[in-house]
Design an enzyme around this catalytic site. Sequence first.
Site, mmCIF file in Angstrom:
data_model
loop_
_atom_site.group_PDB
_atom_site.id
_atom_site.type_symbol
_atom_site.label_atom_id
_atom_site.label_comp_id
_atom_site.label_asym_id
_atom_site.label_seq_id
_atom_site.Cartn_x
_atom_site.Cartn_y
_atom_site.Cartn_z
ATOM 1 N N LYS A 1 0.828 -1.199 0.000
ATOM 2 C CA LYS A 1 0.000 0.000 0.000
ATOM 3 C C LYS A 1 0.871 1.262 0.000
ATOM 4 O O LYS A 1 1.966 1.274 0.563
ATOM 5 C CB LYS A 1 -0.911 -0.034 1.235
ATOM 6 C CG LYS A 1 -2.000 1.011 1.292
ATOM 7 C CD LYS A 1 -2.884 0.755 2.512
ATOM 8 C CE LYS A 1 -3.917 1.845 2.704
ATOM 9 N NZ LYS A 1 -4.758 1.601 3.894
ATOM 10 N N SER B 1 -9.360 2.486 3.055
ATOM 11 C CA SER B 1 -8.354 3.100 2.214
ATOM 12 C C SER B 1 -7.505 2.110 1.429
ATOM 13 O O SER B 1 -6.729 2.508 0.551
ATOM 14 C CB SER B 1 -7.444 3.982 3.064
ATOM 15 O OG SER B 1 -6.776 3.218 4.061
ATOM 16 N N SER C 1 -10.229 0.008 7.012
ATOM 17 C CA SER C 1 -9.543 0.225 5.738
ATOM 18 C C SER C 1 -8.999 -1.037 5.079
ATOM 19 O O SER C 1 -8.610 -0.992 3.914
ATOM 20 C CB SER C 1 -8.386 1.226 5.923
ATOM 21 O OG SER C 1 -8.897 2.523 6.092
#
Length: 479
Positions: A95, A170, A194
């Site tokens: 990420k 996210s 997330s």
Amino acid sequence: MERGMMSVRPVASLPPELWKWDATDLAAHIKRRTISSLEVMVAFHTRIDEVNPRLNAIVQADRDAEISAALRADAELTSSVAPVGPLHGVPITIKLNADVEGQATTNGVPAYKVRVAEHDSLVVANLRRAGAIIAGRTNVPPFSHRWFTENPIHGRTLNPWSDDITSGGSSGGAAVAVASGMGAVAHGTDIAGSIRYPAYVNGVLGLRPTPGRVPALNGTVPARFAGLQLFSAQGPLARTSRDLELTLRAMAVDGQADPIWINTPLDYPDDNAACPVGLIDEIEGVALPSKIRSALDIAARALEAAGYKVDPVKVPSMRDALELWLSIVITENRLGMMADVDAMDDHVSSTSIHAMASCAPNPDLRTYVTALAKRDALRRKWQALFVRHPLLLMPTSCRLPMKWDDDLGGEEVIRKLLDDQSPLISVAALSLGGLNVPVGQDDGLPLGVQIVGAPFREILMLRAAAAIEQSAPTRRVYD
């Protein structure tokens, strides 16, 4: 079979496309040299070239470095007598908010392009030590602070099931990469859902471990507020529970440089036991859609078929946990992140983040300190529930996958959204682990449920997920 060991299917029983293989099978066959890491990397590159131009999940990559790493992984199998790591030669995505040496940790924020990492974050270092090869960075919303993944640098990441619904956030890029076959496993982070929410809307598994299980130290973020330390967790997303376990074991091995890391065992003697499960199908202030109730019923029946005893339980207030999360995290955001949000001059992100802030109590010291104290009292109530029911089965979210920009309607809309996401946020506010498990589709969109466990009982959670997988297999987006 020894604890932690995975069964490996023979090559002949697997689909011909290497990008469809589980990470567990890839690692085992690379180690046996029945396939090469180079072949796997080329297969994933081919798949990425096929679907990523439309989906936009992987937004940063170095193909030359990836090929070189795959060649080194193959060479090590012939030249080294030392045992290789559990993910040796397997591509994995990282990420955009975790440090990768020599790359910018932008976190979706244009001003952060200058934040070039001098070293890998501890979780990335652990994955490399396990033999994983970084095959790209996955997209996020700015500051990793939204349930929709788009930002001014890289644009929007689409959901592979439907362009109309959110890809989640996210860790939206991570979940889309796994769901569409651009990677077998992905790294994600979770402070309010997330990992679990993107897994939910993309039809994959996403594990939020107990905070402290996986080291989170990032050199580009030298100091973190208390909420980030208490609530945030690093974890894997994958298409199978055994891949989650394989990756979790690699992520959690060493974090001694991180003061938040807790060196506690992963394995317990009763991990394989069918323990009592508390079913939570009534959420304060929320009317659950019938399709979500149906998903819970499917999961409960699957667990019961595997020997688990599933009983309805009354959970301590999720709304109280939500209010505590808002009191702590939004106060910290106002002190730190909000100035950068406003300076970014991005209307979408600013509208969403300010609308969430409008739902929080006044940001004063008394509110903040009182919230921390009330959190301790609420955690005691939840801990008493885990004594009787080591696992809980509940919705991942109280609404079906959202359409794009459902969070841009102002305070009233955000308040309803926060209530609907309270099963996600409350788990984070109480520093618990949570796991989204797919249970099929409805009208072509994924359905999922959440398993929540007592602190540091991730393996117990994964065993329950495996039972649901066996009884309620889910269709893949590319089938």
